[in-house]
Design a protein around this motif. Structure first.
Motif, PDB file in Angstrom:
ATOM      1  N   LEU A   1       0.828  -1.200   0.000  1.00 25.06           N
ATOM      2  CA  LEU A   1       0.000   0.000   0.000  1.00 25.06           C
ATOM      3  C   LEU A   1       0.868   1.259   0.000  1.00 25.06           C
ATOM      4  CD1 LEU A   1      -2.625  -1.190   2.611  1.00 25.06           C
ATOM      5  CD2 LEU A   1      -3.123  -0.694   0.213  1.00 25.06           C
ATOM      6  N   ALA A   2       1.965   1.214   0.744  1.00 24.70           N
ATOM      7  CA  ALA A   2       2.858   2.373   0.810  1.00 24.70           C
ATOM      8  C   ALA A   2       3.483   2.683  -0.543  1.00 24.70           C
ATOM      9  CB  ALA A   2       3.958   2.125   1.852  1.00 24.70           C
ATOM     10  N   LEU A   3       3.717   1.650  -1.372  1.00 30.27           N
ATOM     11  CA  LEU A   3       4.286   1.895  -2.702  1.00 30.27           C
ATOM     12  C   LEU A   3       3.391   2.814  -3.519  1.00 30.27           C
ATOM     13  CD1 LEU A   3       5.564  -1.690  -3.658  1.00 30.27           C
ATOM     14  CD2 LEU A   3       6.941   0.268  -2.937  1.00 30.27           C
ATOM     15  N   TRP A   4       2.078   2.599  -3.429  1.00 29.28           N
ATOM     16  CA  TRP A   4       1.148   3.472  -4.145  1.00 29.28           C
ATOM     17  C   TRP A   4       1.271   4.909  -3.649  1.00 29.28           C
ATOM     18  CZ3 TRP A   4      -1.965   2.579  -8.287  1.00 29.28           C
ATOM     19  CH2 TRP A   4      -2.143   1.253  -8.677  1.00 29.28           C
ATOM     20  N   ALA A   5       1.301   5.083  -2.336  1.00 27.25           N
ATOM     21  CA  ALA A   5       1.375   6.431  -1.778  1.00 27.25           C
ATOM     22  C   ALA A   5       2.709   7.097  -2.118  1.00 27.25           C
ATOM     23  CB  ALA A   5       1.174   6.384  -0.270  1.00 27.25           C
TER      24      ALA A   5
END
Length: 235
Positions: A121-125
């Motif tokens: 999820l952090a990769l998207w952000a």
């Protein structure tokens, strides 16, 4: 009647509405298992919820969500249709989906590996909100074409495609006009996957990880898995 955690509006009024006055950068969401019984309804409700939250805050903030992991549901659940509903939800503006087909636990509906989920999820952000130049998504099915006895699949985020069979199976299935699916062989051809089976001479459709418990075999060079998908719309 008694108000419980399952009562309409209870969770929203208790946990979301009180924080509406506070500024947020975005939201992450991990849910869906309880909606496997009605994935068509999920296709309607999930985008509406995102729109509602954004309207409440008056801000088109980013909304990233986690696709449910493989799990041995009761017979007849067919949770792959819920994963498909989530896959289609990536059409929501400023959204993104973390795939967990390789980090779930078919015997535990709440798999313990939350670290990898959070990192995905952090990769998207990091890419979308903080402008970091990183790979953020596994292969995303785009289209297919037929070449005699083979089906050629095309993907976005397809650099460095790799197949990792599990127990000798690719978890791809292929069918002809009779709509009977057979286990298939898959090979990488550049940024495409070629799928075939000697049992299907004239294929028209492919499905990947199309069951409650099938786990990922298709990844890209970033080590991120593809979502389950199908090329057909058969009932």
């Amino acid at each position: 009647s008694e108000v419980t955690s399952n009562s309409p509006t209870t969770l929203f009024n208790a946990m979301i509405n009180p924080i509406v006055p506070f500024k947020i950068r975005g939201a992450i969401w991990y849910q869906g298992e309880s909606n496997t019984y009605n994935p068509d309804r999920y296709k309607e409700l999930f985008p509406l919820m995102v729109e509602n939250w954004r309207n409440l805050w008056g801000d088109q903030f980013s909304f990233y969500f986690t696709q449910i992991a493989p799990y041995r549901y009761n017979e007849g659940t067919n949770s792959q249709f819920l994963r498909e509903a989530q896959f289609l939800s990536m059409s929501i503006p400023k959204s993104g989906m973390a795939v967990t087909l390789d980090i779930g636990n078919p015997l535990n509906i709440h798999p313990g590996n939350k670290k990898d989920v959070g990192e995905r999820l952090a990769l998207w952000a990091l890419l979308k909100d903080y402008n970091k130049n990183i790979s953020h998504s596994g292969p995303v099915y785009k289209s297919f074409s037929t070449d005699r006895s083979e089906i050629i699949l095309s993907f976005d985020h397809s650099d460095g495609l790799i197949l990792k069979p599990l127990s000798g199976k690719f978890n791809f299935q292929i069918a002809g006009d009779d709509k009977i699916f057979y286990e298939a062989t898959a090979v990488v051809n550049g940024t495409n996957i070629i799928v075939s089976s000697p049992k299907v001479k004239s294929p028209v459709a492919v499905r990947y990880c199309w069951s409650d418990t099938a786990e990922a075999t298709l990844f890209n060079g970033a080590g991120l898995p593809a979502s389950s998908f199908r090329t057909d719309k058969w009932k």
